[in-house]
Each structure stands twice: as C-alpha cells, then as structure tokens.
Design a protein around this motif. Structure first.
Motif, PDB file in Angstrom:
ATOM      1  N   SER A 165      39.878  13.146   8.811  1.00 55.66           N
ATOM      2  CA  SER A 165      39.182  12.066   9.513  1.00 55.66           C
ATOM      3  C   SER A 165      38.622  12.551  10.836  1.00 55.66           C
ATOM      4  O   SER A 165      37.519  12.185  11.242  1.00 55.66           O
ATOM      5  CB  SER A 165      40.151  10.902   9.782  1.00 55.66           C
ATOM      6  OG  SER A 165      39.948   9.864   8.866  1.00 55.66           O
ATOM      7  N   VAL A 173      34.467  12.940  11.894  1.00 61.26           N
ATOM      8  CA  VAL A 173      33.859  12.283  13.048  1.00 61.26           C
ATOM      9  C   VAL A 173      33.304  13.319  14.026  1.00 61.26           C
ATOM     10  O   VAL A 173      32.287  13.089  14.698  1.00 61.26           O
ATOM     11  CB  VAL A 173      34.857  11.297  13.714  1.00 61.26           C
ATOM     12  CG1 VAL A 173      35.881  12.018  14.552  1.00 61.26           C
ATOM     13  CG2 VAL A 173      34.132  10.262  14.526  1.00 61.26           C
ATOM     14  N   THR A 199      36.166  19.106   6.387  1.00 61.28           N
ATOM     15  CA  THR A 199      36.567  17.828   5.800  1.00 61.28           C
ATOM     16  C   THR A 199      36.763  17.981   4.305  1.00 61.28           C
ATOM     17  O   THR A 199      37.763  17.532   3.736  1.00 61.28           O
ATOM     18  CB  THR A 199      35.491  16.755   6.061  1.00 61.28           C
ATOM     19  OG1 THR A 199      35.153  16.760   7.448  1.00 61.28           O
ATOM     20  CG2 THR A 199      35.983  15.378   5.662  1.00 61.28           C
ATOM     21  N   GLY A 249      31.222   8.947   6.876  1.00 63.51           N
ATOM     22  CA  GLY A 249      32.417   9.035   7.701  1.00 63.51           C
ATOM     23  C   GLY A 249      33.185   7.722   7.691  1.00 63.51           C
ATOM     24  O   GLY A 249      34.413   7.704   7.585  1.00 63.51           O
ATOM     25  N   TRP A 308      35.021   7.496   4.604  1.00 64.17           N
ATOM     26  CA  TRP A 308      36.150   8.432   4.603  1.00 64.17           C
ATOM     27  C   TRP A 308      37.301   7.930   5.460  1.00 64.17           C
ATOM     28  O   TRP A 308      38.474   8.065   5.086  1.00 64.17           O
ATOM     29  CB  TRP A 308      35.659   9.808   5.063  1.00 64.17           C
ATOM     30  CG  TRP A 308      36.675  10.841   4.798  1.00 64.17           C
ATOM     31  CD1 TRP A 308      37.434  11.526   5.707  1.00 64.17           C
ATOM     32  CD2 TRP A 308      37.098  11.300   3.514  1.00 64.17           C
ATOM     33  NE1 TRP A 308      38.291  12.361   5.076  1.00 64.17           N
ATOM     34  CE2 TRP A 308      38.119  12.255   3.729  1.00 64.17           C
ATOM     35  CE3 TRP A 308      36.721  10.993   2.207  1.00 64.17           C
ATOM     36  CZ2 TRP A 308      38.753  12.918   2.684  1.00 64.17           C
ATOM     37  CZ3 TRP A 308      37.346  11.649   1.166  1.00 64.17           C
ATOM     38  CH2 TRP A 308      38.349  12.593   1.405  1.00 64.17           C
ATOM     39  N   HIS A 309      36.984   7.343   6.600  1.00 62.10           N
ATOM     40  CA  HIS A 309      38.047   6.790   7.447  1.00 62.10           C
ATOM     41  C   HIS A 309      38.783   5.688   6.719  1.00 62.10           C
ATOM     42  O   HIS A 309      39.990   5.511   6.879  1.00 62.10           O
ATOM     43  CB  HIS A 309      37.465   6.225   8.752  1.00 62.10           C
ATOM     44  CG  HIS A 309      36.846   7.265   9.607  1.00 62.10           C
ATOM     45  ND1 HIS A 309      37.512   8.398  10.009  1.00 62.10           N
ATOM     46  CD2 HIS A 309      35.612   7.341  10.143  1.00 62.10           C
ATOM     47  CE1 HIS A 309      36.705   9.139  10.751  1.00 62.10           C
ATOM     48  NE2 HIS A 309      35.558   8.526  10.846  1.00 62.10           N
ATOM     49  N   ASP A 323      41.270   7.129   4.480  1.00 55.15           N
ATOM     50  CA  ASP A 323      42.420   7.529   5.303  1.00 55.15           C
ATOM     51  C   ASP A 323      43.274   6.308   5.653  1.00 55.15           C
ATOM     52  O   ASP A 323      44.506   6.342   5.597  1.00 55.15           O
ATOM     53  CB  ASP A 323      41.892   8.206   6.573  1.00 55.15           C
ATOM     54  CG  ASP A 323      42.997   8.783   7.437  1.00 55.15           C
ATOM     55  OD1 ASP A 323      42.746   9.014   8.631  1.00 55.15           O
ATOM     56  OD2 ASP A 323      44.121   8.979   6.924  1.00 55.15           O
ATOM     57  N   LEU A 324      42.604   5.224   5.994  1.00 61.38           N
ATOM     58  CA  LEU A 324      43.281   3.986   6.380  1.00 61.38           C
ATOM     59  C   LEU A 324      44.152   3.453   5.246  1.00 61.38           C
ATOM     60  O   LEU A 324      45.294   3.038   5.460  1.00 61.38           O
ATOM     61  CB  LEU A 324      42.210   2.949   6.730  1.00 61.38           C
ATOM     62  CG  LEU A 324      42.557   1.786   7.628  1.00 61.38           C
ATOM     63  CD1 LEU A 324      43.141   2.273   8.925  1.00 61.38           C
ATOM     64  CD2 LEU A 324      41.299   0.981   7.910  1.00 61.38           C
ATOM     65  N   TYR A 342      38.507  11.300  20.444  1.00 62.08           N
ATOM     66  CA  TYR A 342      38.885  11.541  19.050  1.00 62.08           C
ATOM     67  C   TYR A 342      40.112  12.450  18.968  1.00 62.08           C
ATOM     68  O   TYR A 342      41.022  12.235  18.183  1.00 62.08           O
ATOM     69  CB  TYR A 342      37.740  12.208  18.266  1.00 62.08           C
ATOM     70  CG  TYR A 342      36.469  11.403  18.174  1.00 62.08           C
ATOM     71  CD1 TYR A 342      35.229  12.024  18.137  1.00 62.08           C
ATOM     72  CD2 TYR A 342      36.511  10.009  18.122  1.00 62.08           C
ATOM     73  CE1 TYR A 342      34.059  11.298  18.048  1.00 62.08           C
ATOM     74  CE2 TYR A 342      35.337   9.275  18.044  1.00 62.08           C
ATOM     75  CZ  TYR A 342      34.113   9.920  18.013  1.00 62.08           C
ATOM     76  OH  TYR A 342      32.963   9.199  17.934  1.00 62.08           O
ATOM     77  N   VAL A 376      42.616   4.347  13.879  1.00 61.64           N
ATOM     78  CA  VAL A 376      41.556   4.865  12.999  1.00 61.64           C
ATOM     79  C   VAL A 376      40.368   3.916  12.998  1.00 61.64           C
ATOM     80  O   VAL A 376      39.215   4.315  13.165  1.00 61.64           O
ATOM     81  CB  VAL A 376      42.074   5.058  11.550  1.00 61.64           C
ATOM     82  CG1 VAL A 376      40.935   5.349  10.600  1.00 61.64           C
ATOM     83  CG2 VAL A 376      43.091   6.188  11.501  1.00 61.64           C
ATOM     84  N   PHE A 417      37.907   5.935  15.382  1.00 65.38           N
ATOM     85  CA  PHE A 417      37.129   6.741  14.438  1.00 65.38           C
ATOM     86  C   PHE A 417      35.999   5.923  13.833  1.00 65.38           C
ATOM     87  O   PHE A 417      34.888   6.410  13.618  1.00 65.38           O
ATOM     88  CB  PHE A 417      38.027   7.283  13.318  1.00 65.38           C
ATOM     89  CG  PHE A 417      38.939   8.396  13.747  1.00 65.38           C
ATOM     90  CD1 PHE A 417      39.964   8.827  12.924  1.00 65.38           C
ATOM     91  CD2 PHE A 417      38.780   9.022  14.976  1.00 65.38           C
ATOM     92  CE1 PHE A 417      40.816   9.859  13.306  1.00 65.38           C
ATOM     93  CE2 PHE A 417      39.619  10.050  15.379  1.00 65.38           C
ATOM     94  CZ  PHE A 417      40.637  10.466  14.536  1.00 65.38           C
ATOM     95  N   MET A 418      36.292   4.646  13.504  1.00 64.67           N
ATOM     96  CA  MET A 418      35.272   3.817  12.873  1.00 64.67           C
ATOM     97  C   MET A 418      34.495   3.001  13.895  1.00 64.67           C
ATOM     98  O   MET A 418      33.654   2.187  13.538  1.00 64.67           O
ATOM     99  CB  MET A 418      35.913   2.891  11.835  1.00 64.67           C
ATOM    100  CG  MET A 418      36.586   3.653  10.713  1.00 64.67           C
ATOM    101  SD  MET A 418      37.523   2.601   9.608  1.00 64.67           S
ATOM    102  CE  MET A 418      36.329   2.235   8.350  1.00 64.67           C
TER     103      MET A 418
END
Lengths: 209, 101, 635
Positions: free
Chosen positions: A86, A90, A111, A189, A192-193, A196-197, B17, B59, B63-64
C-alpha cells in the motif's frame, strides 16, 4: 458564437468531459467518483461475507479458535507485505505527480512484487492445509476461511493484472497524456488500498479470534 | 490531475505516508501480540476490532486521502456504511427475540 | 430605408450576411474535423455494431436482447399455464420440451418446476431490468441530461458483454443433464444445493449478470452526476433521470450480497461446504455426508437483501417513463415534482430495510417481524405519494390519448392494484394466510406485468420516433393496448381469489389435487385462455415494430426530431443521433425545469429546457422553439 461543439478527438475517440480535470461543482474527475462507487459495492460484497461469518459463528456452540488451526506467523508476514504494498503504490502515485516516471514504475513494480509474495505465501498456506486433507468441506470454519481468503486472493490477483498492464503496455499513455495516466494510477491505488483494508479486518477475524 | 499540489507539498505528504506505514506496522505487531494473551472471546473481538479500526482509519484517511476528500464521496460512503451495518445486523437478529422463552 | 434583417444565433444578434459567413466557416471546420477524425479509416463493422461503445447502440443491443428474452420467458409461462388449466393432459406443443421432460406430450412435475424457476429468473434478470435500465436508461439518460455519451463508454460495452453470456448460460442450462434450475427463481437451499446441474449454471449465470449490473450502475451514477449539461441542476432533471439515479444506487449496493450468496451456494454445490446445509439432513432416506452446521436462512437473508431492492429496480424506471409520457400528453407540468423526487429517494433508501417481510413464515420471531412489518408499511407511503402525484398531474390537463399515453394511464390503476394488494402481505398476521399462495403471484404480477411492462410499452411507443425517425402505427398501437389490457387482467385478477381460497404457488397441477382448492381451481382455464390471447394481442405490436424498423432502416422517415412537442433535452437531439459522434451538434445549455408546458404568455404550449428566451420579446416576432433558438427582428 459562444456555444462550444464537443467534436471527436483525432483518434476517433469521443471526448468525455471531466476525464482528467475535475468538474468544478463536485470537485471530482470521473474515474475518482467511479472507483469510490465500485469500492462501496465491494464493501457490501465483503460485508455480506462477514455477516455470514457472524451468523455461522453465533449459530454453533463450538467455533474453533483461528490461532489454533491457522498459521499466524505466516499470515502476519502477509499482513506486513500487504501494508508495504500500500505504501509503495501511494509512493508510485506521488512520484508520477512529481513527473518522475522512472521512480513511479519502480514503486509500481515493488507493489506488484509484494502482491506476488502475498500470493506465494497464500499458496503455501493453502497447500499445507490440502496436504493435511483439510478442505473447505471439512467444516464451516475452514469453509468460510477458504472462501473469504480465496475471494480476497482473487482481488489481489485482479490488482496484479492491472498493475502489470500499467507497467507494460499501459505506460504508453504517459507519453501522450501524463495527467490522465497519473489519475489512473491514483484510481488503481485506491482499489489496492481497499484490498489492504479488507485484509486488515479479515486477518484478525479469521486468524486471531 | 486531482488537486494541484506543489512538489514541496507532495514531499510532505510522502513523509506522512511513511509515518502511517510505521504506525500500521506497530499496530499489526500489537494486535498479534494481544492474540497470544488468549482473552475471553468477547474481549478478544472488541480489542481486535478496535485495533483494526484504527489501522483501517489510517489506510482510508491517509493512503486513500479520505480525510481531504470531497463531500459527495463522504455521502456515498455514509450511505454504504449504514447499509453495511444493516446487513451485518440483519441475519443474526434472532438473538433479540424472546418469544417462547 | 428598409431595415437590415437580423438573426438571433445562440445568444447573439447577427446581420444576415455575417450569419451566412459564420455558417459557411462552421461547415468548413466541421468537414475538416470530419476528415481528421476518420483519417481515411472508418470504424470496422465489428467495432461499430458488435463492440460498440456508443450508449445509443448499446441501448439498442440491450433492447433487442431483452425483448427476445421477454418473449421467451412469456413462452415458458404459456406452457406452464397449459398444465395448470388441464393438468397431466397431453399437448402437441409440449413435445417441443423433448421426451425426457414431457413424455408423450405430458409435462412432468420436474419440468414444470424448471419452467417456473426459469420464467421468474428470465423475466426479472434477463428481460425487465435490462430493458428498463440497460435499454431505456442507456439510450435516454445521456440525451436527457445533455451529455455526449456515458462517462465510461468502454465499461458500458463491457457491461452488455457480461449480460449476454450470462443470459446464454441461463438458456444453456436447459440442456444440462437434469435440465435447468428448478428450485424457484429464489433458489432456496437446501433444495437448491442438492438440485441438478442446471442450478450451477444458474449460479454462474447470475455472477455474470450481477457483474454486468454493477458495471452499469457505476456508469449511470457517474454520468448523471458528472456529465450533465451546463444549467442542468438536480432539480431540473426529468423525473426519468431521478428514477434511473436511484435505481442505480439500488443496483450498486444491493446486488453484492447476492453475489456473495451465489458464491457460497456454488461452494456448497461444488466444493461440498455446508454454508446453508444444516446437520443431519436426510435426502431420499439417506443422511447427507456433509459437515453440516449451516443455516438455510442465511441464504434467504442474503437473497432478499438484494431481491427486495430489486423490485424497486423493476418499478422505478417504469414510473420514470410514465412521468415523462404523462407530462407530455397532459401539456402541463408534473404535479408535485419535488415530492416525487423526495419520494423516489426515500423509497430507494427504505427498500434496503424491508427485506425480511419475505421471511415472515420462517420462524424468525415476533420482534423482528414487527420491525420489518413497520418498515414495510412505511415504504408504502412514498409509492402512494408518487402515484397520487401522477393522478393529480392529470387534473386540468389537455389530455392527448395517443398510444403511449394509454399505456401510461393504464399503469396508474394497475400499479395501484398491485400496490394495494401488497399491504396484506406486508402485515405479518395476514401474511400467515397469504404467504406462498397465488395471492402473492397476483400481487407482484400486477405491479410488474400491467405495471412495469405497460410502462415499458409506453416508452417504446414514445421514444420510437427518436430512435428511428418513424412513428409506430397508432391504430395497431391502440389495438395492442386494449387487447393487452383486457387479457392481462384476465390472467392475473383471478389469482387473488385463488390465493385467498388457499391455493399454494408452485404446485405443478395448479391445486387440482386439493379439495379446498376446488372452486378456485376452475379459474385456471380462464387464466390460461387469457394468457394465450395475450400472446395473440402482442402480434400487432410485433408486426408494427418490425415493419417500422424495416422502413426506418430503408431510410423512410415520417417523424421529425420532436413529434410529441416535448420539452426535455432528448427531443432536442436530432432524429436517430449518429453513433460515436456525440449527441448534439451544439452542447445544450439548460435554462429551466423539465416540464414547462402551457407556460402562460408563451406562444407555444411547450418551452424546451434548452431554449433561451430573450428578455423582451421582439415586436411582432415569433419564436421557433426548435434545436437552435432563432428569432427575427427588424433593427
């Protein structure tokens, strides 16, 4: 004349407004809104599976502990791997925003590598279960374990395909439309996050309770 | 380009980050360590979900970029969270029923 | 001296010779762009017509495919109705099902179950939703909001190409060993888990269909929010657009749980898991060897979590179409537009919290039954608001009784009957008697068949000239309408009586074996005859439709761009807007709401949304409210 005609592009492709630059009143470009809507639907998909898990778990007297039956150290490693991926994605987006395609591609490749490691570890986990004759049909704990991690794994695989595309033929777009390419990486991204979440919640639910 | 940030701002974001990454790593170690305590199932669920929620917040928020996202996205997500809650609650509501007991 | 003539072009007044020069320049630029655009290689036939990314063509693809599925699903029911009226009798036509399914032309109970399950599945997922959302939504929404296409044209193409394989998988399941899915369109386990192979095909088909739906719903929401024209605020949307927006949110958030459930059922069937299989299940005298510990109710919760919002997906676009046709043919604005919008949004929201009213008889308990009964009663309110507003819209109108209007008018009482008959089903106490009887079948068919399908017919007759440049024949349209109205009521009205008498649904012989069903059972003959007459009533429509499509393909147009004198942006586009070239020569700007009919003081009885009216009307001058506002003024 002050009325604008939206004629087609030179490539024969129709020009859709707000593909790259955000629409003023919403502040969003199209794909950004699109990916968040898609992620909302994914929340409902995994939510349904979490709901099923809760129903099945509360419906029986004895539900086994995940830490007894599953490989916690390996899954912990996988959690670190996914979190790292992650960060790398980013950072890839940040590099592209700074105009650095080379660095962007390096981070994208990292990644992809992390995703690959995740899948290899997962294959090892599954393999060790199968070699002990443990399958989804063994009992509902394993059924929900295999189904949820399996569906999550499919999402990881899907992400890998998309990243591979953007490292390969997809990168051509940087030459002609760098802003649009950067947006695409941002959108990937976000997906992808989310993957991960889901794992951040899946890992303790299945392995640590 | 979503948001016209200067290179300096982007580099600042990068530092954030990396800090978030560190936080996530620490929280992962904590949640695994706690699991070795073998708490009662009720406590274990609460602690695990609590830590996972913090990780999830990091996250999603950083990140988002949800913390700086537009209202429309918040709206869609609020709606989704509500229906998600309904979906989670629905099937096992039979615990609430007292008929016949 | 004679005054120099001036023309109003866009927002400016130009002298005639200036205007002519600009026009010549514009034509030159357009021709240059045209050359640049194609650069000598036009799109291949496959790119243009098979894998099109143009929303209009994709809409037509959806439309044709869905209408074929509609006819097929209807045919399945016609065969079922033969069995219901004359159980276990041989019919020559049943031989088409083959010797295994119908030995000697007599339908087997297993075959009846297949026809029933597939009729429901095909009608809901392959016919109505693709027609209402995929066809009408795709074609009309970008036009009505003034957009060049959908936000994600390639995704749109992908969504059609997920729908078609899904549909073909469903059809193919008839050829699987043991035939098609036969556990109802609701596929309840444990029966569906132990059912024949066709059920697996059904599940796989559903995965494709759900994917198609998800891709489509993302596209619709982004398009409506992001690509609306300048001046097109949310409260200036035609009601049809609001209906599609709410529908898309329902599809987006409600379908995924069914996808999850389908995956779980696939696992149960293929991987031997026991998500829905309780312990110690006995099948044909043998205890099943699976691990057990599963819960059949889990499927029901996940299924109905989608399937309830799904019924609002079935009705909302239909309400949207009816609203458009009513406003247009009463020549006055919709009554209570704001209330209708609020009601539609509230309806969409509430639809997520009523699902367990399909499960009142599962033994869930009274607390939960009370909760869902309450939410179900509440959800009837927005429906009533919308229907009332539509009725009120007729008051004081200058009504034109053309074919689309007849269908739209019929929708109102038919949906009313459907809605009202839902009330005793939504109340847990009365539902005890009525659940799983023909009363339910009557209720939901009234809403979907003389409800939604009539609205869809209204839409076809209404938008046909926009797509093809031809009007469907009015006389045969009216024949189609009146015969359909009579016979469709003949099919479904007796069902309420049968349900109250206690005839259960999904009985392969229609209740012939049960003494308590006896008097009501006799209605089956009337219903079957009506159903076959209903088929005959569609012939004028089918001929009318294909004849006019054929004429249109030959280029014989008989309608202008706005034959209904409508105000919404879709009627500002040219007839049959060209593919892959955007929809408007000049992107429209919106100045007013969608239903400015009979505006006091205005010369015409309609004022389109995109026409700019100058502050002071020119002395002695008129306004042609056509594609570009042009007015003459003498300087």
């Amino acid at each position: 004349m002050d009325a604008h005609a939206h004629a087609a592009h030179g490539h024969g492709e129709l020009e859709i407004p707000f593909n790259v630059h955000p629409r003023p009143d919403t502040g969003l470009y199209n794909a950004k809104l699109g990916i968040w809507l898609f992620l909302a639907s994914e929340v409902m998909l995994f939510g349904a599976l979490f709901s099923s898990l809760i129903l099945l778990r509360t419906g029986v007297e004895n539900w086994p502990h995940g830490w007894k039956l599953l490989n916690v150290p390996l899954a912990t490693l996988n959690t670190f791997v996914l979190i790292s991926s992650s960060v790398t994605v980013v950072l890839a987006w940040a590099s592209l925003r700074l105009g650095d395609l080379r660095k962007g591609k390096i981070y994208l490749a990292l990644t992809l590598l992390c995703a690959l490691i995740f899948m290899v570890v997962k294959a090892f986990e599954y393999g060790s279960k199968f070699s002990h004759h443990i399958h989804p049909s063994t009992d509902n704990f394993y059924a929900i374990y295999f189904t949820m991690t399996g569906l999550h794994g499919l999402h990881v695989l899907g992400g890998m395909v998309v990243f591979a595309y953007f490292l390969g033929p997809g990168a051509k777009m940087w030459q002609t439309e760098p802003a649009r390419f950067t947006n695409r990486i941002e959108v990937c991204g976000l997906y992808w996050h989310f993957v991960d979440l889901v794992w951040i919640f899946l890992f303790p639910t299945l392995y640590l309770l | 380009m979503s948001g016209h940030a200067t290179p300096e701002e982007i580099r600042k974001e990068t530092r954030i980050y990396l800090m978030v990454f560190a936080g996530l790593a620490v929280l992962t170690a904590v949640t695994v360590a706690v699991s070795y305590l073998h708490l009662s199932i009720g406590m274990a669920v609460l602690v695990a979900l609590f830590i996972a929620s913090i990780k999830g917040f990091l996250v999603a928020g950083y990140f988002m970029h949800l913390l700086s996202e537009k209202k429309l996205i918040y709206g869609v997500l609020m709606l989704t969270v509500f229906f998600f809650a309904v979906l989670l609650w629905g099937p096992w509501h039979h615990h609430y029923d007292t008929f016949g007991r | 001296m004679a005054p120099k003539r001036q023309l109003r072009v866009g927002t400016q007044w130009l002298y005639v010779d200036e205007a002519e020069k600009l026009l010549r320049e514009a034509i030159r630029i357009q021709e240059e762009e045209e050359k640049k655009r194609h650069g000598g290689h036009p799109q291949s036939w496959i790119r243009r017509y098979v894998f099109s990314t143009d929303h209009k063509w994709i809409g037509l693809q959806y439309g044709f495919t869905a209408l074929l599925f509609l006819l097929f699903g209807f045919s399945l029911m016609l065969l079922m109705r033969l069995q219901l009226a004359w159980p276990n009798k041989a019919f020559g036509i049943l031989k088409v099902l083959g010797e295994t399914a119908a030995p000697g032309g007599v339908m087997l109970p297993e075959t009846y179950n297949q026809l029933g399950a597939m009729h429901g599945t095909i009608m809901v997922f392959l016919a109505i939703v693709p027609l209402a959302v995929g066809a009408f939504g795709n074609y009309v929404v970008p036009l009505q909001i003034g957009a060049p296409d959908m936000a994600f044209p390639k995704l749109n193409m992908a969504s059609y190409w997920c729908y078609l394989p899904g549909g073909l998988l469903m059809l193919g399941s008839f050829f699987a060993p043991g035939g098609a899915a036969n556990s109802g369109w609701t596929s309840y386990p444990p029966l569906s888990v132990i059912a024949t192979q066709g059920q697996t095909w059904w599940l796989l088909g559903m995965v494709f269909l759900i994917t198609s739906s998800l891709l489509g719903s993302v596209n619709f929401i982004v398009t409506i929010i992001q690509l609306r024209a300048k001046g097109m605020t949310f409260m200036r949307f035609p009601f049809f657009v609001w209906a599609q927006l709410v529908t898309s949110f329902l599809l987006l958030l409600a379908f995924p749980p069914l996808e999850a459930a389908a995956i779980l059922q696939l696992m149960d069937r293929v991987a031997g898991t026991s998500f829905f299989m309780p312990s110690g299940l006995v099948v044909s005298g043998n205890v099943l060897a699976n691990a057990g510990g599963g819960n059949p109710l889990l499927w029901q919760h996940l299924f109905w979590f989608l399937a309830h919002p799904e019924v609002y997906v079935l009705i909302l676009p239909a309400m949207g179409i009816v609203a458009e046709v009513l406003a247009n043919n009463t020549r006055k604005p919709l009554w209570g537009y704001r209330s209708m919008v609020g009601a539609a949004v509230f309806l969409g929201f509430m639809s997520f919290v009523v699902w367990a009213h399909h499960m009142f008889l599962t033994g869930m308990g009274t607390v939960i039954s009370a909760f869902f009964q309450t939410t179900t009663m509440i959800i009837s309110i927005p429906s009533v608001i919308i229907l009332t507003a539509m009725f009120m819209s007729l008051w004081g109108g200058s009504i034109r009784f053309n074919t689309p209007m007849l269908f739209a008018l019929a929708f109102l009482p038919m949906f009313g009957i459907g809605g009202l008959t839902g009330l005793p089903l939504g109340l847990a106490a009365s539902d005890i008697h009525l659940h799983d009887t023909y009363y339910v079948i009557g209720h939901f068919h009234y809403v979907v068949a003389p409800g939604t399908i009539f609205a869809l017919f209204a839409g076809i007759y209404y938008w046909f000239p926009k797509v093809t440049g031809r009007m469907l024949n009015e006389f045969w349209g009216k024949v189609h309408f009146w015969l359909s109205l009579i016979f469709i009521n003949g099919v479904f009205a007796p069902m309420f009586y049968q349900g109250l008498a206690g005839i259960s649904r999904r009985l392969y012989d229609g209740g012939a074996q049960y003494a308590h069903a006896n008097p009501a059972f006799k209605s089956n003959v009337l219903m079957t005859v009506s159903a076959w007459c209903l088929l005959a009533a569609q012939v004028p429509f089918i001929v009318n439709f294909f004849w006019n499509v054929f004429m249109a393909v030959l280029g014989k147009r008989n309608a202008g761009p706005n034959p209904w004198q409508a105000t919404t942006l879709d009627w500002a586009a040219t007839t049959s807007p060209p593919l892959a070239h955007g929809n408007f020569d000049v992107m429209p700007v919106v100045y007013r709401g969608p239903y400015e009919y009979s505006l006091p003081g205005h010369e015409f009885d309609y004022l389109p949304q995109h026409v700019e009216v100058p502050e002071a009307p020119p002395p002695g001058g008129g306004m042609l409210p056509e594609a570009v506002a042009v007015a003459r003024r003498e300087a």
